[in-house]
Design an enzyme around this catalytic site. Structure first.
Site, short mmCIF file in Angstrom:
data_model
loop_
_atom_site.label_atom_id
_atom_site.label_comp_id
_atom_site.label_asym_id
_atom_site.label_seq_id
_atom_site.Cartn_x
_atom_site.Cartn_y
_atom_site.Cartn_z
N ARG A 76 -5.59 0.54 -6.88
CA ARG A 76 -4.37 1.20 -6.13
C ARG A 76 -3.89 2.49 -6.90
O ARG A 76 -3.26 3.38 -6.37
CB ARG A 76 -3.07 0.08 -6.10
CG ARG A 76 -3.21 -0.79 -5.00
CD ARG A 76 -2.22 -1.58 -4.90
NE ARG A 76 -2.12 -2.90 -4.35
CZ ARG A 76 -2.21 -3.12 -3.01
NH1 ARG A 76 -2.25 -2.14 -2.19
NH2 ARG A 76 -2.24 -4.46 -2.63
N GLU A 78 3.85 4.54 5.71
CA GLU A 78 2.47 3.79 5.67
C GLU A 78 1.47 4.35 4.84
O GLU A 78 1.43 5.63 5.08
CB GLU A 78 2.29 3.22 7.13
CG GLU A 78 1.35 1.84 7.60
CD GLU A 78 1.30 0.89 6.50
OE1 GLU A 78 1.29 1.19 5.18
OE2 GLU A 78 0.99 -0.16 6.95
N ASP A 79 0.66 3.42 3.92
CA ASP A 79 -0.35 4.16 3.56
C ASP A 79 -1.46 4.82 4.75
O ASP A 79 -1.93 5.87 4.75
CB ASP A 79 -1.03 3.29 2.50
CG ASP A 79 -1.32 1.71 2.97
OD1 ASP A 79 -0.96 1.51 4.27
OD2 ASP A 79 -1.76 0.92 2.34
N GLY A 91 0.75 -1.41 -0.06
CA GLY A 91 0.03 0.06 0.22
C GLY A 91 0.59 1.25 -0.03
O GLY A 91 0.39 2.46 -0.38
N PHE A 127 -14.21 1.74 4.44
CA PHE A 127 -13.23 1.20 3.65
C PHE A 127 -12.94 2.01 2.48
O PHE A 127 -13.52 2.56 1.78
CB PHE A 127 -13.56 -0.09 3.40
CG PHE A 127 -12.50 -0.87 2.75
CD1 PHE A 127 -11.66 -1.63 3.52
CD2 PHE A 127 -12.08 -1.07 1.40
CE1 PHE A 127 -10.59 -2.23 2.82
CE2 PHE A 127 -11.13 -1.72 0.84
CZ PHE A 127 -10.15 -2.19 1.73
N VAL A 128 -11.57 2.46 2.52
CA VAL A 128 -11.15 3.53 1.42
C VAL A 128 -10.18 2.81 0.33
O VAL A 128 -9.52 1.80 0.73
CB VAL A 128 -10.60 4.70 1.84
CG1 VAL A 128 -11.81 5.43 2.43
CG2 VAL A 128 -9.43 4.52 2.85
N ASP A 188 -6.09 -0.71 -1.78
CA ASP A 188 -6.75 -1.77 -2.92
C ASP A 188 -7.87 -2.18 -2.18
O ASP A 188 -8.19 -2.26 -1.11
CB ASP A 188 -5.81 -2.70 -3.12
CG ASP A 188 -5.59 -3.74 -2.16
OD1 ASP A 188 -5.02 -3.23 -1.14
OD2 ASP A 188 -5.71 -4.84 -2.48
N ASP A 222 -5.16 1.86 10.73
CA ASP A 222 -6.70 1.58 10.92
C ASP A 222 -6.65 1.19 12.50
O ASP A 222 -6.89 2.29 13.31
CB ASP A 222 -6.82 0.26 10.12
CG ASP A 222 -8.34 -0.28 10.38
OD1 ASP A 222 -9.08 0.67 10.63
OD2 ASP A 222 -8.48 -1.20 9.68
P1 XMP Z 1 -4.04 -2.06 11.24
O1 XMP Z 1 -5.57 -2.47 11.87
O2 XMP Z 1 -3.08 -3.06 11.64
O3 XMP Z 1 -4.07 -2.24 9.64
O4 XMP Z 1 -3.81 -0.49 11.51
C1 XMP Z 1 -3.53 -1.35 8.76
C2 XMP Z 1 -3.54 -1.98 7.43
O5 XMP Z 1 -5.04 -2.56 7.09
C3 XMP Z 1 -5.22 -2.21 5.83
N1 XMP Z 1 -6.35 -1.25 5.81
C4 XMP Z 1 -6.90 -0.84 4.62
N2 XMP Z 1 -6.96 -1.04 3.22
N3 XMP Z 1 -8.55 0.23 2.74
C5 XMP Z 1 -7.69 -0.43 2.54
O6 XMP Z 1 -7.33 -0.72 1.05
C6 XMP Z 1 -8.77 0.77 4.14
O7 XMP Z 1 -9.80 1.45 4.28
C7 XMP Z 1 -8.13 0.19 4.85
N4 XMP Z 1 -8.11 0.13 6.34
C8 XMP Z 1 -7.04 -0.73 6.67
C9 XMP Z 1 -4.01 -1.56 5.14
O8 XMP Z 1 -3.16 -2.60 4.35
C10 XMP Z 1 -3.17 -1.27 6.45
O9 XMP Z 1 -1.82 -1.33 5.99
MG MG Z 2 -0.71 -1.54 4.00
#
Ligand code: XMP
Ligand code: MG
Length: 201
Positions: free
Chosen positions: A187, A121-122, A66, A174-175, A181, A125
């Site tokens: 992506r 990081e992207d 990501g 969810f984005v 992705d 969450d």
């Molecule tokens: P945590 O919960 O460990 O997870 O902070 C972070 C990872 O979860 C994925 N993630 C998403 N991917 N849209 C996505 O495409 C979203 O809205 C989303 N929310 C979490 C992502 O891989 C991130 O690194």
């Molecule tokens: Mg990620």
């Protein structure tokens, strides 16, 4: 950050030809951050990071897959010398919930001992992945470990992970886009948009 409705109908031919919010509108709910807004934010974050790391060797550690977009934009907006490396991780967990147990799928090729590490990081969450990664790199003897993330969902945070550089706080939806992705797709969408619920429900 302004919510915008995408509107319009989607022609399957156009969808295949051009991944753009207006061409995949039927898949998306609404755009939450535009490509222009992301570009302006990247510049702002890079200036702050440059100032904070002036005179230090910084190693940017991107989290695959990501973070590829934010890594490439942020690193080129920065003006100080830097090196880059990548990790790929997968979060063990029942169903869609992060468990905090992270498996390293691809490790660094760089020794982080005494380096100033900035994890790129992207999205944050729950924060469990980054919390694990930061602790892991500190355990390897990095001089400092900080985190830069383009997006954060404050309502989903379950850890007190300290993200020093943050682009946008967004709602707990969810984005997709800008590296994020759904089943590997979107992506390369330049804007970031909430995925339509009909896509996964
Ligand atoms: P945590 O919960 O460990 O997870 O902070 C972070 C990872 O979860 C994925 N993630 C998403 N991917 N849209 C996505 O495409 C979203 O809205 C989303 N929310 C979490 C992502 O891989 C991130 O690194
Ligand atoms: Mg990620």
């Amino acid at each position: 950050m302004v919510s915008r409705h995408v509107g319009g109908s989607t022609n399957p031919q156009t969808r295949l030809a051009d991944v753009d919010a207006k061409h995949v509108a039927a898949d998306l709910d609404h755009v939450i951050v535009t490509a222009d807004e992301i570009a302006a934010k990247v510049t702002e974050m890079a200036e702050q990071i440059d100032a904070d790391y002036a005179g230090r060797d910084v190693l940017l550690v991107g989290v695959l897959n990501g973070a590829v977009m934010v890594m490439s934009d942020l690193s080129r907006a920065m003006r100080i010398h830097l090196t880059m490396d990548w990790m790929a991780v997968s979060s063990y967990g029942a169903g869609t919930k992060s468990s905090g147990v992270v498996r390293i799928l691809k490790d660094l090729t760089t020794d982080v001992l005494d380096k100033h590490v900035l994890i790129v990081e992207d999205i944050v969450d729950t924060g469990l992945t980054l919390s694990y990664l930061a602790d892991n790199l500190r355990g390897r003897g990095a001089a400092t470990v900080e985190i830069a993330a383009m997006f954060r969902k404050p309502a989903a945070l379950t850890t007190d992970v300290d993200v020093k550089y943050i682009g946008f706080d967004i709602p707990n939806d969810f984005v997709v886009g800008y590296g994020l992705d759904f089943n590997g797709h979107y992506r390369n969408l330049r804007d970031v948009a909430v995925l339509g619920k009909h896509m996964y429900q």
